[in-house]
Motif scaffolding. Structure first.
Motif, PDB file in Angstrom:
ATOM      1  N   THR A  22    -143.676 108.863 -87.924  1.00  0.00           N
ATOM      2  CA  THR A  22    -142.495 108.323 -88.617  1.00  0.00           C
ATOM      3  C   THR A  22    -142.165 106.932 -88.109  1.00  0.00           C
ATOM      4  OG1 THR A  22    -141.593 110.532 -88.995  1.00  0.00           O
ATOM      5  CG2 THR A  22    -140.034 108.693 -89.102  1.00  0.00           C
ATOM      6  N   ASP A  25    -144.550 104.451 -89.454  1.00  0.00           N
ATOM      7  CA  ASP A  25    -144.233 104.151 -90.845  1.00  0.00           C
ATOM      8  C   ASP A  25    -143.027 103.221 -90.943  1.00  0.00           C
ATOM      9  OD1 ASP A  25    -144.975 104.746 -93.679  1.00  0.00           O
ATOM     10  OD2 ASP A  25    -142.861 105.362 -93.714  1.00  0.00           O
ATOM     11  N   ILE A  26    -142.043 103.409 -90.095  1.00  0.00           N
ATOM     12  CA  ILE A  26    -140.897 102.499 -90.079  1.00  0.00           C
ATOM     13  C   ILE A  26    -141.356 101.083 -89.732  1.00  0.00           C
ATOM     14  CG2 ILE A  26    -138.753 101.917 -88.842  1.00  0.00           C
ATOM     15  CD1 ILE A  26    -138.250 104.986 -88.653  1.00  0.00           C
ATOM     16  N   ARG A  29    -143.081  99.638 -92.763  1.00  0.00           N
ATOM     17  CA  ARG A  29    -142.101  99.245 -93.788  1.00  0.00           C
ATOM     18  C   ARG A  29    -141.370  97.968 -93.410  1.00  0.00           C
ATOM     19  NH1 ARG A  29    -141.260 103.057 -97.665  1.00  0.00           N
ATOM     20  NH2 ARG A  29    -142.086 105.126 -97.207  1.00  0.00           N
ATOM     21  N   THR A  30    -141.035  97.806 -92.136  1.00  0.00           N
ATOM     22  CA  THR A  30    -140.312  96.603 -91.731  1.00  0.00           C
ATOM     23  C   THR A  30    -141.211  95.379 -91.682  1.00  0.00           C
ATOM     24  OG1 THR A  30    -140.557  97.146 -89.382  1.00  0.00           O
ATOM     25  CG2 THR A  30    -138.525  97.857 -90.464  1.00  0.00           C
ATOM     26  N   GLU A  35    -135.265  96.179 -94.523  1.00  0.00           N
ATOM     27  CA  GLU A  35    -134.487  97.232 -95.175  1.00  0.00           C
ATOM     28  C   GLU A  35    -133.339  97.594 -94.276  1.00  0.00           C
ATOM     29  OE1 GLU A  35    -136.227 100.609 -97.303  1.00  0.00           O
ATOM     30  OE2 GLU A  35    -138.195  99.866 -96.702  1.00  0.00           O
ATOM     31  N   GLU A  39    -131.394 102.641 -96.290  1.00  0.00           N
ATOM     32  CA  GLU A  39    -132.563 102.625 -97.188  1.00  0.00           C
ATOM     33  C   GLU A  39    -133.789 103.215 -96.501  1.00  0.00           C
ATOM     34  OE1 GLU A  39    -129.894  99.264 -98.487  1.00  0.00           O
ATOM     35  OE2 GLU A  39    -130.805  99.783 -96.573  1.00  0.00           O
ATOM     36  N   LEU A  40    -133.972 102.885 -95.227  1.00  0.00           N
ATOM     37  CA  LEU A  40    -135.109 103.459 -94.484  1.00  0.00           C
ATOM     38  C   LEU A  40    -134.997 104.977 -94.430  1.00  0.00           C
ATOM     39  CD1 LEU A  40    -135.615 101.015 -91.483  1.00  0.00           C
ATOM     40  CD2 LEU A  40    -137.310 101.619 -93.207  1.00  0.00           C
ATOM     41  N   SER A  42    -133.771 106.970 -96.471  1.00  0.00           N
ATOM     42  CA  SER A  42    -134.035 107.624 -97.760  1.00  0.00           C
ATOM     43  C   SER A  42    -135.521 107.930 -97.977  1.00  0.00           C
ATOM     44  CB  SER A  42    -133.518 106.754 -98.916  1.00  0.00           C
ATOM     45  OG  SER A  42    -134.319 105.589 -99.051  1.00  0.00           O
ATOM     46  N   HIS A  43    -136.389 107.334 -97.179  1.00  0.00           N
ATOM     47  CA  HIS A  43    -137.834 107.541 -97.329  1.00  0.00           C
ATOM     48  C   HIS A  43    -138.349 108.803 -96.622  1.00  0.00           C
ATOM     49  CE1 HIS A  43    -138.350 103.615 -99.145  1.00  0.00           C
ATOM     50  NE2 HIS A  43    -137.754 103.047 -98.115  1.00  0.00           N
ATOM     51  N   TYR A  44    -137.504 109.435 -95.815  1.00  0.00           N
ATOM     52  CA  TYR A  44    -137.996 110.506 -94.950  1.00  0.00           C
ATOM     53  C   TYR A  44    -137.248 111.817 -95.198  1.00  0.00           C
ATOM     54  CZ  TYR A  44    -139.837 106.332 -92.860  1.00  0.00           C
ATOM     55  OH  TYR A  44    -140.477 105.136 -92.691  1.00  0.00           O
TER      56      TYR A  44
END
Length: 124
Positions: A22, A25-26, A29-30, A35, A39-40, A42-44
């Protein structure tokens, strides 16, 4: 007088933070876009609090920063921390490649030695 002290990167903390999928993945994404924490999250498929804990681990490791803009907390990557980790991994890769090259040389030398011994024995 202000003295700036350059501390060594905490490799254990950086790599421990990157050990969880996780958090990786963060980071991914960054790197792609900034984000907000909401918002972050909401992806998990986990609670908002759990995502906040993952973000806190990444922040303590120096991999990301949070900045408040209005009511939002924006999460940003710290590219310098990623470069430090990459340099360490590149150093390890260089060491392992050198060892593999040396093993290949030893295998080739052993093969040449065996062929030489077989040739000497066949001439007898």
């Amino acid at each position: 007088m202000v003295v700036l002290v350059q501390t060594a990167p905490d490799f254990d903390r950086v790599f421990a933070a990157l050990a969880h999928h996780t958090r990786r993945d963060i980071v991914r994404r960054t790197i792609s876009a900034e984000e907000g924490v909401l918002e972050l999250a909401s992806h998990y498929p986990m609670s908002f609090a759990a995502v906040q804990k993952h973000i806190a681990v990444l922040e303590r490791a120096g991999l990301i920063t949070k900045q408040r803009i209005g009511r939002r907390k924006i999460v940003r990557i710290n590219p310098e921390a990623l470069l430090v980790a990459r340099r360490l991994l590149d150093r390890y890769e260089g060491l392992w490649r050198a060892r593999i090259d040396r093993m290949n040389e030893l295998i080739a030398e052993t093969g040449r030695h065996h062929r030489t011994m077989e040739t000497k024995e066949s001439k007898r």
